[in-house]
Write an enzyme that holds these catalytic residues in place. Structure first.
Site, PDB file in Angstrom:
ATOM      1  N   ALA A  88     -27.431 -12.374  18.734  1.00 15.86           N
ATOM      2  CA  ALA A  88     -28.281 -11.187  19.322  1.00 15.86           C
ATOM      3  C   ALA A  88     -29.387 -10.687  18.534  1.00 15.86           C
ATOM      4  CB  ALA A  88     -27.352 -10.119  19.419  1.00 15.86           C
ATOM      5  N   GLY A 133     -23.951 -13.836  19.956  1.00 18.96           N
ATOM      6  CA  GLY A 133     -24.228 -13.715  21.203  1.00 18.96           C
ATOM      7  C   GLY A 133     -24.545 -15.122  21.777  1.00 18.96           C
ATOM      8  N   GLU A 138     -21.314 -16.585  22.611  1.00 20.82           N
ATOM      9  CA  GLU A 138     -20.493 -15.904  23.926  1.00 20.82           C
ATOM     10  C   GLU A 138     -21.330 -16.434  25.215  1.00 20.82           C
ATOM     11  OE1 GLU A 138     -19.042 -11.573  22.082  1.00 20.82           O
ATOM     12  OE2 GLU A 138     -21.174 -12.343  21.988  1.00 20.82           O
ATOM     13  N   GLU A 188     -20.207 -12.028  13.554  1.00 18.00           N
ATOM     14  CA  GLU A 188     -20.573 -10.219  13.748  1.00 18.00           C
ATOM     15  C   GLU A 188     -19.801  -9.477  12.629  1.00 18.00           C
ATOM     16  OE1 GLU A 188     -20.894 -11.758  18.041  1.00 18.00           O
ATOM     17  OE2 GLU A 188     -19.679 -12.134  16.304  1.00 18.00           O
TER      18      GLU A 188
END
Length: 259
Positions: free
Chosen positions: A67, A110, A113, A133
């Protein structure tokens, strides 16, 4: 308006579209704007009868390195709640047509993901997968703890989430996270070949089969079998079923029209 952070290649093969994440200087970090563009592109392609399979890729260096931390660093809990960034992910998850991730380089946080939101994954030898993360004081929030665990099992998922360790393409293949590993120069070509195989089949049957496989992850075996059986019966109302079975009897190649 042309999107700023993705490139849409409408027909890289018959009935196959390709969306390329395009923030190369940021290793395709997933900011809110990119995710909104991806959501909107997928909705449009999902409604396009000339598209049956969709490929998502980055570039050779990175699918997406996570992200965009700069967008989140100063936010409060209420800021994040009000932004509701995961509603975009929920919309992407509802894409009915098969999604194939073509991954080279980093697929982290992300990015990992987003890869796991796809239905099949082709990776280059340089691909690296991870949920790091924990190293910046948070944890996965877009499905990393759930989809990763379902894909690779508790032990490896726990290690990856709690230590932030990356795994190689070969380890990801052995763990069942991805479909295949190919040389870096072939990762997109291999994804297009896989997409073409699926796109040549009945789009109605493909969409219902995808639905049924995904149902296995959020239902009991009995519920999943019931759902599968209903979709199986429903396909006998389609022209594609008539064409497919008659072509088998006639010993010819079927021509599927998605009707």
């Amino acid at each position: 308006m042309q999107p700023e952070f993705i490139i849409i290649h409408q027909e890289v093969a018959p009935y196959v579209a390709h969306i390329q994440l395009n923030r190369p200087k940021e290793l395709n970090a997933l900011n809110l704007e990119l995710m909104a563009e991806l959501r909107d592109a997928l909705k449009a392609l999902d409604a396009d009868d000339n598209v049956r399979v969709i490929i998502i890729s980055g570039n050779e260096k990175a699918f997406a390195a996570g992200a965009d931390i700069k967008q989140m660093a100063g936010k409060t809990a209420m800021d994040m709640y009000n932004i509701d960034q995961f509603s975009t992910w929920d919309t992407i998850k509802k894409t009915k047509k098969p999604l194939i991730a073509a991954v080279s380089g980093f697929a982290l946080g992300g990015g990992c993901e987003l890869v796991m939101l796809c239905d099949m994954i082709v990776a280059s030898e340089t691909a690296r997968f991870g949920q790091p993360e924990i190293k910046i004081g948070v944890m996965p929030g877009a499905g990393g703890t759930q989809r990763l665990t379902r894909a690779v099992g508790k032990a490896l998922a726990m290690e990856m989430v709690l230590t932030g360790r990356f795994i190689s393409a070969e380890e990801a293949l052995r763990a069942g996270l991805i479909n295949r590993v190919v040389p870096v120069e072939l990762f997109l070509k291999e994804a297009i070949q896989l997409a073409s195989e699926v796109a040549a089949l009945s789009p109605l049957a493909v969409k219902m089969a995808k639905e049924s496989v995904l149902k296995a992850f959020d239902s009991t075996l009995e519920e999943g079998l019931h759902f599968e059986r209903k979709n199986f019966y429903l396909l006998f109302a389609s022209d594609d079923q008539k064409e497919g079975m008659q072509a088998f009897v006639d010993k010819r190649t079927p021509v599927f029209k998605g009707k």
